[in-house]
Scaffold this motif. Structure first.
Motif, PDB file in Angstrom:
ATOM      1  N   TYR A 190      51.538  43.068  40.420  1.00 36.46           N
ATOM      2  CA  TYR A 190      50.186  42.509  40.419  1.00 36.46           C
ATOM      3  C   TYR A 190      49.410  43.046  41.616  1.00 36.46           C
ATOM      4  O   TYR A 190      48.281  43.519  41.482  1.00 36.46           O
ATOM      5  CB  TYR A 190      50.253  40.976  40.443  1.00 36.46           C
ATOM      6  N   GLU A 191      50.014  42.991  42.809  1.00 39.98           N
ATOM      7  CA  GLU A 191      49.379  43.495  44.027  1.00 39.98           C
ATOM      8  C   GLU A 191      48.999  44.958  43.859  1.00 39.98           C
ATOM      9  O   GLU A 191      47.927  45.401  44.236  1.00 39.98           O
ATOM     10  CB  GLU A 191      50.363  43.368  45.207  1.00 39.98           C
ATOM     11  N   ASN A 192      49.920  45.697  43.259  1.00 39.92           N
ATOM     12  CA  ASN A 192      49.757  47.128  43.059  1.00 39.92           C
ATOM     13  C   ASN A 192      48.604  47.452  42.101  1.00 39.92           C
ATOM     14  O   ASN A 192      47.978  48.493  42.191  1.00 39.92           O
ATOM     15  CB  ASN A 192      51.082  47.664  42.497  1.00 39.92           C
ATOM     16  N   MET A 193      48.334  46.526  41.197  1.00 38.89           N
ATOM     17  CA  MET A 193      47.349  46.790  40.143  1.00 38.89           C
ATOM     18  C   MET A 193      45.943  46.313  40.513  1.00 38.89           C
ATOM     19  O   MET A 193      44.977  46.704  39.877  1.00 38.89           O
ATOM     20  CB  MET A 193      47.760  46.070  38.850  1.00 38.89           C
ATOM     21  N   ARG A 194      45.840  45.438  41.515  1.00 34.94           N
ATOM     22  CA  ARG A 194      44.573  44.747  41.775  1.00 34.94           C
ATOM     23  C   ARG A 194      43.373  45.649  41.992  1.00 34.94           C
ATOM     24  O   ARG A 194      42.288  45.361  41.516  1.00 34.94           O
ATOM     25  CB  ARG A 194      44.726  43.788  42.951  1.00 34.94           C
ATOM     26  N   GLU A 195      43.587  46.730  42.710  1.00 33.23           N
ATOM     27  CA  GLU A 195      42.456  47.606  43.044  1.00 33.23           C
ATOM     28  C   GLU A 195      42.403  48.858  42.178  1.00 33.23           C
ATOM     29  O   GLU A 195      41.646  49.778  42.456  1.00 33.23           O
ATOM     30  CB  GLU A 195      42.560  48.031  44.518  1.00 33.23           C
ATOM     31  N   VAL A 196      43.239  48.905  41.177  1.00 27.81           N
ATOM     32  CA  VAL A 196      43.418  50.155  40.428  1.00 27.81           C
ATOM     33  C   VAL A 196      42.221  50.507  39.542  1.00 27.81           C
ATOM     34  O   VAL A 196      41.831  51.657  39.437  1.00 27.81           O
ATOM     35  CB  VAL A 196      44.707  50.081  39.579  1.00 27.81           C
ATOM     36  N   PHE A 197      41.619  49.477  38.906  1.00 31.24           N
ATOM     37  CA  PHE A 197      40.563  49.748  37.923  1.00 31.24           C
ATOM     38  C   PHE A 197      39.177  49.411  38.456  1.00 31.24           C
ATOM     39  O   PHE A 197      39.036  48.581  39.355  1.00 31.24           O
ATOM     40  CB  PHE A 197      40.837  48.971  36.637  1.00 31.24           C
ATOM     41  N   GLY A 198      38.166  50.052  37.919  1.00 31.73           N
ATOM     42  CA  GLY A 198      36.789  49.770  38.309  1.00 31.73           C
ATOM     43  C   GLY A 198      35.872  49.967  37.114  1.00 31.73           C
ATOM     44  O   GLY A 198      36.298  50.456  36.060  1.00 31.73           O
ATOM     45  N   ILE A 199      34.620  49.558  37.275  1.00 26.90           N
ATOM     46  CA  ILE A 199      33.643  49.699  36.192  1.00 26.90           C
ATOM     47  C   ILE A 199      32.592  50.728  36.612  1.00 26.90           C
ATOM     48  O   ILE A 199      31.945  50.574  37.642  1.00 26.90           O
ATOM     49  CB  ILE A 199      32.960  48.344  35.886  1.00 26.90           C
TER      50      ILE A 199
END
Ligand SMILES: [Zn+2]
Length: 235
Positions: free
Chosen positions: A178-187
């Motif tokens: 979860y920590e690893n994924m938090r900043e992965v995506f953007g709009i």
């Protein structure tokens, strides 16, 4: 001209005999009219019935993590089964058109489902730019294109982006994932999202961490409703 055409067809038949195209699920030679998946596999693949009811395995995987309307996968993915073979061809063997075909098959199921009505936009899980360049395509985009044609709903291309290329998730704990994924995506383009019912599309759902991270990002930018569909679920 006629001579050349006949020669061409003969050559194609000969090439087909010597190097037949194989079914991406069971590896048996395909007939000329079959595309990527043989007729026997089309009938016998391990289909789920997730589109028919809310309490299914994909939904249970995501309950309590994100709000969503309905979640489903078309097929059961198991180690060594025909679906693993399909996904391998889709991701690593350059079979873009297999993705479109699977998307069309998915559309066939969703059209008949009361749970997948009123969708405004289709959004595929993005790959990182570098990875997409290496592979030459995003397999989830291919699936989204097949779905879009079948459902007559537009794909929001380039709206959701992957900002960080992540390493393999499988050996990490749930919290670390979860920590690893938090900043992965953007709009990239928030204007198209406000108030929309979005259908998020993935190839295989395993832990649900990718879906969860994308969903959070979509909700942060004002979507009103989220539905989820994947080709396969690793259960
Ligand atoms: Zn087959």
């Amino acid at each position: 001209m006629k001579f050349f055409n006949t020669t061409l067809i003969l050559l194609q038949d000969l090439t087909g005999l010597l190097f037949p195209e194989l079914c991406c699920a069971c590896n048996t030679p395909l007939h000329r009219a079959e595309g990527r998946i043989c007729t026997a596999c089309i009938h016998n693949l391990p289909y789920t019935d997730h589109h028919n009811y809310k309490d299914n395995k994909v939904a249970r995987k995501l309950w309590g993590r994100i709000p969503f309307h309905h979640a489903m996968a078309l097929l059961h993915f198991r180690k060594g089964n025909s679906v693993q073979n399909l996904i391998h061809h889709l991701k690593y063997k350059g079979k873009k058109d297999l993705g479109v075909k699977l998307g069309t098959m998915l559309a066939g199921q969703l059209t008949g489902s009361p749970h997948y009505q009123g969708i405004d936009l289709i959004i595929p899980i993005p790959l990182h730019k570098k990875k997409e360049k290496e592979r030459g395509y995003n397999q989830s985009m291919c699936i989204a294109e097949g779905l879009s044609a079948g459902l007559n709903i537009p794909v929001a291309k380039g709206c959701l982006i992957r900002k960080i290329a992540t390493s393999s998730q499988t050996r990490k704990s749930r919290y670390k994932r979860y920590e690893n994924m938090r900043e992965v995506f953007g709009i990239a383009d928030p204007t198209v999202l406000a108030g929309k019912h979005v259908l998020l599309v993935d190839d295989v759902i395993t832990t649900g961490a990718t879906i969860e991270a994308c969903a959070m990002e979509l909700y942060r930018h004002g979507i009103s409703k989220l539905s989820i569909a994947a080709i396969a679920f690793a259960d």
